[in-house]
Design an enzyme around this catalytic site. Sequence first.
Site, PDB file in Angstrom:
ATOM      1  N   ARG A   8     -12.732   9.288  13.367  1.00  0.00           N
ATOM      2  CA  ARG A   8     -12.898  10.254  14.468  1.00  0.00           C
ATOM      3  C   ARG A   8     -12.065  11.505  14.199  1.00  0.00           C
ATOM      4  O   ARG A   8     -12.027  12.410  15.022  1.00  0.00           O
ATOM      5  CB  ARG A   8     -12.470   9.635  15.803  1.00  0.00           C
ATOM      6  N   ASN A   9     -11.367  11.505  13.067  1.00  0.00           N
ATOM      7  CA  ASN A   9     -10.528  12.651  12.707  1.00  0.00           C
ATOM      8  C   ASN A   9     -11.391  13.722  12.036  1.00  0.00           C
ATOM      9  O   ASN A   9     -11.772  13.605  10.879  1.00  0.00           O
ATOM     10  CB  ASN A   9      -9.415  12.171  11.768  1.00  0.00           C
ATOM     11  N   ASP A  71      -7.586   4.283   5.252  1.00  0.00           N
ATOM     12  CA  ASP A  71      -6.448   3.910   6.078  1.00  0.00           C
ATOM     13  C   ASP A  71      -5.207   4.344   5.325  1.00  0.00           C
ATOM     14  O   ASP A  71      -5.141   4.190   4.100  1.00  0.00           O
ATOM     15  CB  ASP A  71      -6.420   2.407   6.340  1.00  0.00           C
ATOM     16  N   GLY A 158       1.501  14.094  11.661  1.00  0.00           N
ATOM     17  CA  GLY A 158       2.277  12.871  11.444  1.00  0.00           C
ATOM     18  C   GLY A 158       3.675  13.136  10.897  1.00  0.00           C
ATOM     19  O   GLY A 158       4.442  13.927  11.452  1.00  0.00           O
ATOM     20  N   TYR A 159       3.987  12.505   9.782  1.00  0.00           N
ATOM     21  CA  TYR A 159       5.330  12.562   9.210  1.00  0.00           C
ATOM     22  C   TYR A 159       5.510  13.734   8.241  1.00  0.00           C
ATOM     23  O   TYR A 159       6.551  13.840   7.590  1.00  0.00           O
ATOM     24  CB  TYR A 159       5.645  11.227   8.500  1.00  0.00           C
ATOM     25  N   HIS A 185      -1.862  11.496  -1.314  1.00  0.00           N
ATOM     26  CA  HIS A 185      -2.388  10.129  -1.362  1.00  0.00           C
ATOM     27  C   HIS A 185      -3.877  10.097  -1.006  1.00  0.00           C
ATOM     28  O   HIS A 185      -4.671   9.450  -1.659  1.00  0.00           O
ATOM     29  CB  HIS A 185      -1.569   9.251  -0.417  1.00  0.00           C
ATOM     30  N   ARG A 186      -4.256  10.874   0.024  1.00  0.00           N
ATOM     31  CA  ARG A 186      -5.666  10.868   0.464  1.00  0.00           C
ATOM     32  C   ARG A 186      -6.546  11.567  -0.560  1.00  0.00           C
ATOM     33  O   ARG A 186      -7.630  11.097  -0.891  1.00  0.00           O
ATOM     34  CB  ARG A 186      -5.779  11.533   1.846  1.00  0.00           C
TER      35      ARG A 186
HETATM   36  P1  IMP Z   1      -4.762   6.967   9.729  1.00  0.00           P
HETATM   37  O1  IMP Z   1      -5.024   6.711   8.295  1.00  0.00           O
HETATM   38  O2  IMP Z   1      -5.568   8.104  10.257  1.00  0.00           O
HETATM   39  O3  IMP Z   1      -4.846   5.700  10.546  1.00  0.00           O
HETATM   40  O4  IMP Z   1      -3.242   7.482   9.828  1.00  0.00           O
HETATM   41  C1  IMP Z   1      -2.166   6.634   9.899  1.00  0.00           C
HETATM   42  C2  IMP Z   1      -0.861   7.339  10.248  1.00  0.00           C
HETATM   43  O5  IMP Z   1      -0.094   7.470   9.048  1.00  0.00           O
HETATM   44  C3  IMP Z   1      -0.956   8.736  10.813  1.00  0.00           C
HETATM   45  O6  IMP Z   1      -1.029   8.713  12.210  1.00  0.00           O
HETATM   46  C4  IMP Z   1       0.360   9.335  10.374  1.00  0.00           C
HETATM   47  O7  IMP Z   1       1.384   8.934  11.255  1.00  0.00           O
HETATM   48  C5  IMP Z   1       0.606   8.666   9.042  1.00  0.00           C
HETATM   49  N1  IMP Z   1       0.050   9.492   7.937  1.00  0.00           N
HETATM   50  C6  IMP Z   1      -0.974   9.178   7.111  1.00  0.00           C
HETATM   51  N2  IMP Z   1      -1.214  10.159   6.235  1.00  0.00           N
HETATM   52  C7  IMP Z   1      -0.326  11.126   6.528  1.00  0.00           C
HETATM   53  C8  IMP Z   1      -0.110  12.421   5.987  1.00  0.00           C
HETATM   54  O8  IMP Z   1      -0.787  12.912   5.068  1.00  0.00           O
HETATM   55  N3  IMP Z   1       0.895  13.132   6.548  1.00  0.00           N
HETATM   56  C9  IMP Z   1       1.655  12.660   7.577  1.00  0.00           C
HETATM   57  N4  IMP Z   1       1.471  11.484   8.137  1.00  0.00           N
HETATM   58  C10 IMP Z   1       0.491  10.705   7.618  1.00  0.00           C
END
Ligand code: IMP
Length: 201
Positions: A8-9, A71, A158-159, A185-186
């Site tokens: 949903r992002n 994830d 996020g972080y 990483h992504r």
């Molecule tokens: P999701 O993969 O969208 O479930 O993200 C998981 C959580 O990991 C996010 O809400 C952030 O808190 C953290 N996170 C994942 N990737 C990043 C990034 O590239 N930058 C900062 N926080 C991240």
Amino acid sequence: MQIVLATRNAKKVPELREILSGAGVEARVRALDAFPDAPEVPETEPTFTGNALLKARAIASHTGLPAVADDSGLSVDELNGMPGVLSARWAGRFGGSDRDRANLDLLLDQLTDTPPERRGARFVCAAALVLPDGVEAVTEGVLRGRILRERRGENGFGYDPVFVPEGGSQTTAEMSSEEKNAISHRGIAFRALARDLADML
Ligand code: IMP
């Protein structure tokens, strides 16, 4: 060919489109918004790979289309790899729009007494592709770095404001999205998945 991105992002959709076209994959990437009845898939697995597969399988089976899911999270050495798969809800489930801020405040509190040489961490992302015929592929990307004591930068989420990649001096929140995608990483996981997809087609 169409591919559904199981997230949903909204920010991830153009990123995946760009990476796939860069890898020579001609596919129409559709956001989950195009499938309003798609199930919400809780991230109940203990690993990034497990959660990415869970989401991609559910969306491939619901839509009948190839599905990609990711994830990701932050693993901090001093915290034995946590928050890990709990990164998005480290400060509790109900942070609302302030969730990122609460997660980051808690992490900084936990590392208050941790000296610079023990502030290593890594961002990890697992990306999964599931085809409707059951064929699956998973890739992983890692970005190593360290956690600062104070926030710096306004970009990202996020972080990002406290994470400085290895060998660099800027936080990922001080980088442009292009700079971050090139090393993140992504970005690594999605580019590897795009190569797998190009081979599979
Ligand atoms: P999701 O993969 O969208 O479930 O993200 C998981 C959580 O990991 C996010 O809400 C952030 O808190 C953290 N996170 C994942 N990737 C990043 C990034 O590239 N930058 C900062 N926080 C991240």
